[in-house]
Design a protein around this motif. Structure first.
Motif, short mmCIF file in Angstrom:
data_model
loop_
_atom_site.label_atom_id
_atom_site.label_comp_id
_atom_site.label_asym_id
_atom_site.label_seq_id
_atom_site.Cartn_x
_atom_site.Cartn_y
_atom_site.Cartn_z
N VAL A 272 8.10 4.96 4.53
CA VAL A 272 7.88 6.18 5.33
C VAL A 272 7.19 7.24 4.48
N GLN A 273 7.64 7.40 3.23
CA GLN A 273 7.03 8.37 2.33
C GLN A 273 5.56 8.04 2.07
N ILE A 274 5.29 6.75 1.87
CA ILE A 274 3.91 6.32 1.63
C ILE A 274 3.03 6.60 2.84
N ASP A 275 3.58 6.32 4.05
CA ASP A 275 2.82 6.59 5.28
C ASP A 275 2.50 8.07 5.41
N ILE A 276 3.44 8.91 5.06
CA ILE A 276 3.22 10.36 5.12
C ILE A 276 2.14 10.77 4.13
N GLN A 277 2.18 10.20 2.91
CA GLN A 277 1.17 10.51 1.90
C GLN A 277 -0.22 10.09 2.35
N CYS B 174 16.33 1.82 1.25
CA CYS B 174 15.50 2.52 0.27
C CYS B 174 14.03 2.12 0.39
N ARG C 155 12.60 0.96 3.12
CA ARG C 155 12.07 1.53 4.36
C ARG C 155 11.75 3.01 4.18
N ASP C 156 12.62 3.73 3.48
CA ASP C 156 12.39 5.14 3.23
C ASP C 156 11.12 5.34 2.40
N ARG C 157 10.94 4.44 1.43
CA ARG C 157 9.74 4.53 0.58
C ARG C 157 8.48 4.30 1.39
#
Length: 203
Positions: free
Chosen positions: A26-31, A20, A22-24
């Motif tokens: 990834v989401q932050i990097d995308i943002q 979870c 790591r997924d978060r």
């Protein structure tokens, strides 16, 4: 005997928790990527904006700046009592890079020096720097208004009046409001004798 090894359920929960996180990330990097792209778009739009006032010819802006000055009979002090309160030429110089360039090249904007020797004596280092900044931007002839009430120093030998007297060759108009008797002494007179080629009026 109780086992010291973590249960399979505990291990599974820990793995899920790590995933979870790591997924978060990834989401932050995308943002971050999206926000950086948005920032580039906004900056590009800002750079494409044109302000009519900044597109005026130098001569027009320069004349507008000069008209911002107070009445010539009541010139603005170059030293204000508050550090945050700036004289008109300095204020115009801080608006933007374009205006700073125009102001620094508009000699008439710096051609009137209203100097309080009392203010100068309170902070000589700052005042000397301000005077140099001002006089370097002025034209070949300058109007001086000098006033003060502090009699604790001798003008003819004071570090305060020396740089002013050194500019006597550029004096066009001179107004003195000083109580110093030294101003009429032979020493003071000799310091400016035959060094007033541009002087038109004195009061």
């Amino acid at each position: 005997m109780a086992s010291h090894y973590p249960s399979s359920n505990h291990t599974r929960l820990q793995v899920q928790s790590n995933q979870c996180l790591r997924d978060r990330l990834v989401q932050i990097d995308i943002q971050i990527v999206l926000l950086e792209e948005e920032r580039r778009v906004v900056e590009k739009k800002l750079q494409s904006l044109t302000y009519p006032v900044l597109s005026l010819p130098f001569e027009v802006t320069s004349k507008i700046f000069v008209h911002c000055l107070p009445n010539a009979l009541h010139p603005e002090p170059i030293f204000k009592s508050s550090r945050q309160e700036l004289s008109t030429p300095l204020l115009l110089s801080q608006i933007c890079q374009t205006w700073r360039s125009v102001a620094s090249r508009t000699k008439n904007l710096w051609g009137r020096l209203h100097i309080s020797l009392d203010e100068w004596s309170r902070d000589p280092t700052r005042a000397s720097g301000r005077f140099v900044h001002w006089i370097e931007r002025a034209g070949p002839s300058v109007s001086f208004v000098l006033h003060g009430s502090n009699c604790s120093f001798t003008p003819t030998s004071s570090a305060i009046l020396l740089p002013i007297v050194a500019q006597s060759g550029r004096w066009r108009d001179l107004t003195l409001s000083l109580p110093y008797k030294d101003l009429i002494t032979e020493n003071f007179q000799s310091s400016i004798h035959q060094r007033l080629p541009l002087l038109e009026t004195s009061r």
